[in-house]
Design an enzyme around this catalytic site. Structure first.
Site, PDB file in Angstrom:
ATOM      1  N   ASP A 297     -13.716  -3.956   1.315  1.00  0.00           N
ATOM      2  CA  ASP A 297     -13.410  -5.365   1.566  1.00  0.00           C
ATOM      3  C   ASP A 297     -12.566  -5.915   0.419  1.00  0.00           C
ATOM      4  OD1 ASP A 297     -13.389  -8.044   2.088  1.00  0.00           O
ATOM      5  OD2 ASP A 297     -15.565  -8.224   2.357  1.00  0.00           O
TER       6      ASP A 297
ATOM      7  N   CYS B  25     -14.261  -6.297  11.584  1.00  0.00           N
ATOM      8  CA  CYS B  25     -14.735  -6.350  10.196  1.00  0.00           C
ATOM      9  C   CYS B  25     -15.706  -7.523  10.074  1.00  0.00           C
ATOM     10  CB  CYS B  25     -13.564  -6.444   9.215  1.00  0.00           C
ATOM     11  SG  CYS B  25     -12.556  -7.932   9.395  1.00  0.00           S
TER      12      CYS B  25
ATOM     13  N   ASN C  92     -12.859 -11.143  10.020  1.00  0.00           N
ATOM     14  CA  ASN C  92     -11.675 -11.101  10.909  1.00  0.00           C
ATOM     15  C   ASN C  92     -10.487 -11.871  10.321  1.00  0.00           C
ATOM     16  OD1 ASN C  92     -10.811 -12.042  14.354  1.00  0.00           O
ATOM     17  ND2 ASN C  92     -10.168 -10.257  13.209  1.00  0.00           N
TER      18      ASN C  92
ATOM     19  N   CYS D 105      -9.155 -10.404   7.066  1.00  0.00           N
ATOM     20  CA  CYS D 105      -8.514  -9.458   6.137  1.00  0.00           C
ATOM     21  C   CYS D 105      -8.319  -8.083   6.793  1.00  0.00           C
ATOM     22  CB  CYS D 105      -9.319  -9.306   4.849  1.00  0.00           C
ATOM     23  SG  CYS D 105      -9.458 -10.844   3.902  1.00  0.00           S
ATOM     24  N   ARG D 106      -9.372  -7.286   6.850  1.00  0.00           N
ATOM     25  CA  ARG D 106      -9.189  -5.881   7.240  1.00  0.00           C
ATOM     26  C   ARG D 106      -8.895  -5.666   8.715  1.00  0.00           C
ATOM     27  NH1 ARG D 106     -14.776  -4.170   4.956  1.00  0.00           N
ATOM     28  NH2 ARG D 106     -15.096  -6.326   5.647  1.00  0.00           N
ATOM     29  N   SER D 107      -9.651  -6.330   9.607  1.00  0.00           N
ATOM     30  CA  SER D 107      -9.406  -6.039  11.031  1.00  0.00           C
ATOM     31  C   SER D 107      -8.071  -6.590  11.543  1.00  0.00           C
ATOM     32  CB  SER D 107     -10.593  -6.449  11.917  1.00  0.00           C
ATOM     33  OG  SER D 107     -10.858  -7.816  11.866  1.00  0.00           O
TER      34      SER D 107
HETATM   35  P1  4NP Z   1     -12.763  -9.203   6.157  1.00  0.00           P
HETATM   36  O1  4NP Z   1     -12.954  -9.885   4.707  1.00  0.00           O
HETATM   37  O2  4NP Z   1     -14.146  -8.870   6.671  1.00  0.00           O
HETATM   38  O3  4NP Z   1     -11.964  -7.990   5.886  1.00  0.00           O
HETATM   39  O4  4NP Z   1     -12.053 -10.229   7.033  1.00  0.00           O
HETATM   40  C1  4NP Z   1     -13.810 -10.959   4.477  1.00  0.00           C
HETATM   41  C2  4NP Z   1     -13.410 -12.218   4.787  1.00  0.00           C
HETATM   42  C3  4NP Z   1     -14.233 -13.294   4.514  1.00  0.00           C
HETATM   43  C4  4NP Z   1     -15.480 -13.081   3.939  1.00  0.00           C
HETATM   44  C5  4NP Z   1     -15.883 -11.792   3.654  1.00  0.00           C
HETATM   45  C6  4NP Z   1     -15.053 -10.733   3.920  1.00  0.00           C
HETATM   46  N1  4NP Z   1     -16.316 -14.184   3.647  1.00  0.00           N
HETATM   47  O5  4NP Z   1     -17.379 -13.963   3.047  1.00  0.00           O
HETATM   48  O6  4NP Z   1     -15.969 -15.320   3.970  1.00  0.00           O
END
Ligand code: 4NP
Length: 157
Positions: free
Chosen positions: A123, A8, A11, A13-15
């Site tokens: 997200d 994702c 790294n 939240c989703r992955s």
């Molecule tokens: P992820 O979520 O891609 O599912 O891990 C996010 C985590 C952090 C950020 C964006 C999305 N960020 O902008 O810091």
């Protein structure tokens, strides 16, 4: 042995949720797999999963507290058989990073779920706790479908 990498943006939240859901289903099915996750971005390298993601996984009996974020690298396309993007931005970034001779199967996670091909896992980072439960439901559906596909391939030799 089949190697699977979930990717994702951050790294955190989703992955990591996808990694936890897939690991749990692979254990239930007795699959011979190696599983990891990574982010296309580097902002959260070394960090554990977002506490809201950890809580959503725990509500579903899966502990992801020990995971640590890392950034995806070109050699991941040699190490992993499946490189699985959580959304269409992640997929585009992965296709740009993929070495030209890579044999890795690169796709969206929800491509493995009949009727949900082409869809993204939204997200939840800027959302509420309920958005993490939606993300869990989506990654769990994708992880179960991918695990069953790999089980079918492993049993057919
Ligand atoms: P992820 O979520 O891609 O599912 O891990 C996010 C985590 C952090 C950020 C964006 C999305 N960020 O902008 O810091």
């Amino acid at each position: 042995m089949v190697r699977v990498l979930f990717v994702c943006l951050g790294n955190i939240c989703r992955s990591p949720l996808a990694e936890g859901a897939f690991r749990a289903e692979a254990e239930r099915l007795g699959l011979d797999v190696e599983v990891d996750s990574a982010g296309t971005g580097d902002w959260h390298v070394g960090h554990p999963p977002d506490h809201r993601a950890q809580a959503a996984a725990l509500r579903n009996g899966v502990d992801i507290a020990g995971l640590r974020a890392r950034q995806v690298r070109p050699d991941d396309f040699a190490r992993f058989d499946y490189v699985v993007a959580l959304d269409t931005h992640n997929l585009a970034d992965l296709l740009a990073l993929r070495p030209v001779h890579s044999q890795a199967h690169v796709s969206l996670l929800l491509d493995f779920v009949p009727g949900r091909e082409g869809q993204a896992v939204a997200d939840p980072y800027y959302g509420k706790d309920g958005d993490f439960d939606i993300a869990w439901a989506d990654v769990d559906a994708g992880a179960r479908a991918l695990a069953h596909k790999i089980a079918a391939l492993q049993s057919s030799g």
